[in-house]
Design a protein around this motif. Structure first.
Motif, short mmCIF file in Angstrom:
data_model
loop_
_atom_site.label_atom_id
_atom_site.label_comp_id
_atom_site.label_asym_id
_atom_site.label_seq_id
_atom_site.Cartn_x
_atom_site.Cartn_y
_atom_site.Cartn_z
N LEU A 8 0.84 -1.20 0.00
CA LEU A 8 0.00 0.00 0.00
C LEU A 8 0.88 1.25 0.00
O LEU A 8 0.63 2.20 -0.75
CB LEU A 8 -0.94 -0.01 1.22
CG LEU A 8 -1.79 1.25 1.42
CD1 LEU A 8 -2.69 1.52 0.20
CD2 LEU A 8 -2.66 1.13 2.67
N ARG A 9 1.90 1.26 0.84
CA ARG A 9 2.83 2.40 0.86
C ARG A 9 3.43 2.63 -0.53
O ARG A 9 3.50 3.75 -1.01
CB ARG A 9 3.98 2.12 1.83
CG ARG A 9 3.67 2.37 3.27
CD ARG A 9 4.98 2.65 4.02
NE ARG A 9 4.78 2.56 5.44
CZ ARG A 9 5.09 1.50 6.17
NH1 ARG A 9 5.63 0.45 5.61
NH2 ARG A 9 4.88 1.50 7.46
N TYR A 10 3.85 1.54 -1.13
CA TYR A 10 4.47 1.61 -2.46
C TYR A 10 3.50 2.22 -3.47
O TYR A 10 3.85 3.11 -4.25
CB TYR A 10 4.88 0.19 -2.85
CG TYR A 10 5.55 0.04 -4.19
CD1 TYR A 10 6.92 0.23 -4.32
CD2 TYR A 10 4.82 -0.32 -5.32
CE1 TYR A 10 7.56 0.07 -5.55
CE2 TYR A 10 5.44 -0.48 -6.55
CZ TYR A 10 6.80 -0.29 -6.66
OH TYR A 10 7.41 -0.44 -7.88
N TYR A 134 -6.88 -2.21 -0.58
CA TYR A 134 -5.83 -2.64 0.35
C TYR A 134 -6.06 -2.03 1.74
O TYR A 134 -5.95 -2.71 2.75
CB TYR A 134 -4.44 -2.20 -0.13
CG TYR A 134 -3.90 -2.90 -1.36
CD1 TYR A 134 -4.47 -4.06 -1.87
CD2 TYR A 134 -2.78 -2.38 -2.02
CE1 TYR A 134 -3.96 -4.68 -3.01
CE2 TYR A 134 -2.26 -3.00 -3.15
CZ TYR A 134 -2.86 -4.14 -3.64
OH TYR A 134 -2.34 -4.74 -4.76
N ALA A 135 -6.36 -0.72 1.75
CA ALA A 135 -6.56 -0.03 3.03
C ALA A 135 -7.74 -0.63 3.78
O ALA A 135 -7.69 -0.81 5.01
CB ALA A 135 -6.77 1.46 2.79
N GLU A 136 -8.79 -0.97 3.04
CA GLU A 136 -9.96 -1.61 3.68
C GLU A 136 -9.56 -2.96 4.28
O GLU A 136 -9.92 -3.29 5.41
CB GLU A 136 -11.08 -1.81 2.64
CG GLU A 136 -11.88 -0.55 2.37
CD GLU A 136 -12.87 -0.74 1.23
OE1 GLU A 136 -12.82 -1.77 0.53
OE2 GLU A 136 -13.67 0.20 1.03
N GLN A 137 -8.82 -3.74 3.52
CA GLN A 137 -8.37 -5.05 3.98
C GLN A 137 -7.54 -4.94 5.26
O GLN A 137 -7.62 -5.75 6.17
CB GLN A 137 -7.54 -5.73 2.88
CG GLN A 137 -6.93 -7.06 3.27
CD GLN A 137 -7.98 -8.14 3.53
OE1 GLN A 137 -9.01 -8.18 2.88
NE2 GLN A 137 -7.74 -8.98 4.53
N LEU A 138 -6.75 -3.84 5.32
CA LEU A 138 -5.87 -3.62 6.48
C LEU A 138 -6.60 -2.98 7.65
O LEU A 138 -5.99 -2.71 8.69
CB LEU A 138 -4.68 -2.74 6.05
CG LEU A 138 -3.68 -3.40 5.08
CD1 LEU A 138 -2.83 -2.36 4.37
CD2 LEU A 138 -2.82 -4.40 5.84
N GLY A 139 -7.89 -2.70 7.46
CA GLY A 139 -8.67 -2.07 8.53
C GLY A 139 -8.28 -0.60 8.74
O GLY A 139 -8.56 -0.04 9.80
N MET A 140 -7.66 0.00 7.76
CA MET A 140 -7.24 1.41 7.87
C MET A 140 -8.36 2.29 7.29
O MET A 140 -8.25 2.82 6.17
CB MET A 140 -5.92 1.64 7.13
CG MET A 140 -4.82 0.71 7.62
SD MET A 140 -3.26 0.95 6.75
CE MET A 140 -2.63 2.34 7.65
N THR A 141 -9.41 2.42 8.09
CA THR A 141 -10.61 3.09 7.62
C THR A 141 -10.35 4.53 7.18
O THR A 141 -10.90 4.98 6.17
CB THR A 141 -11.67 3.10 8.75
OG1 THR A 141 -11.70 1.77 9.31
CG2 THR A 141 -13.04 3.45 8.25
#
Ligand SMILES: [Fe+2]
Length: 186
Positions: A8-10, A134-141
């Motif tokens: 995600l960062r990349y 990706y952010a959703e998968q990581l729980g980074m709402t």
């Protein structure tokens, strides 16, 4: 890179590079556009794009990058340094610049600009959609929401360009009409 967060960062870094390149490229497209509504749509998108870049700056610290770290250290600086720009967007912009350098009637130029801008939009829609997921998968709402906001704006810009093309610009380009001789028919 070891996990989805690294990926995600990349991807965020490449989106940031894309927005920066688009901010640089849009003024030339605005200058070449003939239809005042197209010019206005591109000008508006330039302002929106600057906000999208700022939004990615909000994402950085959430992903572990210091808000004020600038270009000193961290994965953002590493990938945003020389040679790290988004080559996908660079290619699309270069393609557009080549088309705009060709001698065209004003209506054909507008159609070509819309085509180029929509390729760029679609590239961004793809990139933001992936990063958001990706952010959703990581729980980074919070990150997912910021990316979703930009994704909606990219879709809106794409829809606006489609409507300008379909309702008007492509028809004028079909007959090689000159913007300056269209009278008050629109
Ligand atoms: Fe954008």
């Amino acid at each position: 890179m070891n996990d989805l967060r690294d990926l995600l960062r990349y991807d965020i870094q490449h989106l940031y590079s894309a927005e920066e390149q688009i901010i640089e490229a849009l003024p030339a497209m605005i200058a070449k556009a003939n239809d005042p509504r197209l010019k206005q749509a591109l000008e508006q998108h330039l302002r929106v794009t600057e906000q999208q870049r700022d939004r990615l700056n909000q994402v950085k610290p959430i992903l572990g990058e210091g808000a004020n770290s600038g270009n000193k250290g961290g994965i953002f600086s590493g990938l945003l340094g020389a040679g790290s720009k988004s080559k996908g967007i660079a290619g699309l912009i270069e393609e557009g610049q080549k088309a705009m350098a060709v001698d065209m009637s004003s209506a054909v130029m507008d159609a070509a600009i819309i085509g180029c801008a929509q390729k760029i939009e679609h590239y961004e829609i793809s990139g933001y959609g992936t990063a958001r997921t990706y952010a959703e998968q990581l729980g980074m709402t919070d990150v997912a929401q910021l990316l979703q906001q930009t994704l909606i704006e990219e879709h809106d810009a794409d829809d606006l360009l489609t409507s300008l093309a379909v309702r008007d610009v492509n028809q004028r380009a079909e007959v090689g009409a000159d913007m300056n001789s269209r009278g008050g028919a629109l």
